[in-house]
Design a protein around this motif. Structure first.
Motif, short mmCIF file in Angstrom:
data_model
loop_
_atom_site.label_atom_id
_atom_site.label_comp_id
_atom_site.label_asym_id
_atom_site.label_seq_id
_atom_site.Cartn_x
_atom_site.Cartn_y
_atom_site.Cartn_z
N GLN A 1 0.93 -1.08 -0.09
CA GLN A 1 -0.14 -0.05 0.08
C GLN A 1 0.83 1.25 -0.12
O GLN A 1 0.65 2.05 -0.74
N LEU A 2 1.90 1.04 0.75
CA LEU A 2 2.75 2.39 0.72
C LEU A 2 3.66 2.56 -0.43
O LEU A 2 3.77 3.74 -0.97
N LYS A 3 3.94 1.42 -1.07
CA LYS A 3 4.49 1.44 -2.50
C LYS A 3 3.67 1.99 -3.50
O LYS A 3 4.07 3.22 -4.32
N GLN A 4 2.53 1.85 -3.50
CA GLN A 4 1.43 2.31 -4.44
C GLN A 4 1.07 3.97 -4.07
O GLN A 4 0.89 4.87 -5.02
N GLN A 5 1.00 4.17 -3.04
CA GLN A 5 0.91 5.56 -2.33
C GLN A 5 2.31 6.66 -2.95
O GLN A 5 2.05 7.58 -3.32
N ALA A 6 3.45 5.90 -2.67
CA ALA A 6 4.64 6.40 -3.12
C ALA A 6 4.67 6.94 -4.50
O ALA A 6 5.29 7.78 -4.94
N VAL A 7 4.30 5.77 -5.40
CA VAL A 7 4.16 5.98 -6.74
C VAL A 7 3.16 7.04 -7.04
O VAL A 7 3.53 8.16 -8.07
N SER B 1 4.83 10.16 -6.30
CA SER B 1 5.83 10.66 -7.08
C SER B 1 5.38 11.31 -8.40
O SER B 1 5.99 12.15 -9.00
N LEU B 2 4.29 10.52 -8.97
CA LEU B 2 3.71 11.05 -10.33
C LEU B 2 2.99 12.30 -10.03
O LEU B 2 3.32 13.35 -11.22
N ALA B 3 2.36 12.59 -8.79
CA ALA B 3 2.01 14.02 -8.70
C ALA B 3 2.91 15.06 -8.70
O ALA B 3 2.75 16.18 -9.16
N GLU C 1 3.60 18.23 -11.04
CA GLU C 1 3.68 19.62 -10.51
C GLU C 1 4.90 20.20 -11.08
O GLU C 1 4.83 21.43 -11.33
N LYS C 2 5.95 19.47 -10.70
CA LYS C 2 6.98 19.98 -11.37
C LYS C 2 7.19 20.46 -12.86
O LYS C 2 7.63 21.63 -13.27
N ASP C 3 6.67 19.57 -13.57
CA ASP C 3 6.64 19.86 -14.99
C ASP C 3 5.49 20.93 -15.44
O ASP C 3 5.82 22.06 -16.17
N GLU C 4 4.53 21.31 -14.53
CA GLU C 4 3.48 22.09 -14.85
C GLU C 4 4.15 23.45 -14.41
O GLU C 4 4.07 24.48 -15.10
N LEU C 5 4.92 23.47 -13.32
CA LEU C 5 5.74 24.69 -12.85
C LEU C 5 6.59 25.32 -13.77
O LEU C 5 6.92 26.38 -14.20
N MET C 6 7.52 24.33 -14.29
CA MET C 6 8.70 24.58 -15.21
C MET C 6 8.15 25.14 -16.55
O MET C 6 8.51 25.95 -17.25
N ALA C 7 6.86 24.57 -16.97
CA ALA C 7 6.23 25.01 -18.18
C ALA C 7 5.74 26.32 -18.01
O ALA C 7 5.80 27.23 -18.76
N TRP C 8 5.08 26.76 -16.95
CA TRP C 8 4.61 27.96 -16.31
C TRP C 8 5.91 28.93 -16.43
O TRP C 8 5.74 30.36 -16.90
N ILE C 9 7.07 28.59 -15.89
CA ILE C 9 8.01 29.54 -15.78
C ILE C 9 8.53 29.88 -17.19
O ILE C 9 8.88 31.03 -17.36
#
Length: 334
Positions: free
Chosen positions: A100-106, A109-111, A115-123
């Motif tokens: 369950q923790l592995k699934q939550q970690a994945v 990580s995807l979230a 978020e990182k991709d969206e922020l970099m695109a926004w920048i």
């Protein structure tokens, strides 16, 4: 582990001892029962009990010893296989929670990646109107207003640049491209970018480059130097900033020295800490405490060292030490 084993089974141990005492008590009270044979039986029972406890301790604690050594890294394969029903229950529970923790970690990580991709695109999107704004500012005739807008534009530009590199920092090892770099054009470009700010504060630069070239990554080295220069400009007043390079012990050293307020000796060990600004002055609310932290973090994959030396009220010197050429083999192999 032995103490825990005995504590867990203390009720059974107490029960065994009470039984032996009860047998001795009956033999002592009842004269028809010979006491000596009963005492001998109790003695043998103790010997058998000690051997039994030793065997069971080694057998029953094997699983729990593996749990104790488990690094909690979600790898349940390092836990010994369960041999008893209770151990199987524990193993099943741990395996289920781990999955369950592995699934939550994945999912997290995807979230975070999204978020990182969206922020970099926004920048990158923000940089387009920011560039247009700079062109408009350049065409302004009122020099006073132009200088003020130039300064505010530079602040926004530096903040966006820092945020962009901060997000790229997580995969910096995959972003490195090592090449021989000339220090002079790289440093002059960073100085020109800070020109508006320096004119406003009446700050000049004294550049002395005895070591002309280094082996590094152009993008990340420029970012590190940018953080050192902006920090020097921020805490300088109407004085020159000395930038010099030299070779010592087969290593290139690059120094950025300002003659501003200096750093309190008690603050020196913390200047590269995340979010740390100063314990002396808190009026500069624009300070985020991220520039030097990110510079130090970016220098590590490049096998570079950043050190600081300061005299309170006189000067501060940041020294960037480049590795020897053969030390880059370790960087490339990462």
């Amino acid at each position: 582990m032995l103490k825990a084993f005995l504590t867990e089974r203390r009720s059974w141990i107490i029960m065994f001892f009470l039984q032996q005492v009860f047998l001795l008590f009956i033999a002592y009270v009842d004269s028809s029962i010979p006491f000596t044979p009963i005492l001998y039986i109790v003695y043998l029972s103790f010997l058998i009990w000690i051997v039994f406890v030793f065997v069971r301790f080694n057998k029953e604690t094997k699983f729990y010893k593996s749990l104790e050594k488990w690094e909690n890294n979600l790898d349940v394969k390092k836990i010994d296989e369960a041999e008893t029903p209770f151990e199987s229950m524990i193993e099943k529970s741990i395996t289920g929670q781990t999955e369950q923790l592995k699934q939550q970690a994945v999912l997290h990580s995807l979230a975070l990646e999204n978020e990182k991709d969206e922020l970099m695109a926004w920048i990158h999107e923000v940089k387009t109107p920011l560039t247009a704004m700079h062109l408009i500012i350049e065409r302004m005739e009122d020099q006073t207003v132009k200088n003020q807008l130039d300064y505010e534009w530079l602040r926004i530009h530096l903040l966006l640049d820092r945020q962009l590199h901060q997000k790229r920092m997580t995969f910096i090892e995959n972003d490195l491209s090592l090449e021989v770099l000339e220090l002079k054009p790289l440093i002059f470009k960073e100085v020109r970018d800070l020109q508006t700010w320096c004119i406003q504060k009446r700050i000049g630069f004294d550049i002395q480059l005895k070591a002309a070239a280094v082996l590094s990554d152009a993008k990340w080295l420029a970012f590190i130097i940018r953080q050192l220069l902006t920090n020097a400009v921020k805490y300088s007043k109407a004085s020159d900033i000395l930038i010099r390079s030299y070779v010592q012990d087969e290593r290139v050293h690059l120094e950025v020295q300002d003659f501003g307020r200096g750093i309190d000796p008690k603050d020196i060990p913390r200047v590269f800490d995340k979010g740390f600004t100063s314990t002396r002055e808190h009026h500069n609310k624009a300070a985020t405490g991220m520039g030097l932290y990110l510079a130090k973090k970016a220098a590590k994959p490049l096998a570079m060292q950043i050190k600081v030396n300061s005299s309170l009220g006189a000067s501060t010197t940041f020294t960037l030490t480049f590795p020897k050429r053969n030390e880059f083999e370790q960087v490339i192999s990462v």
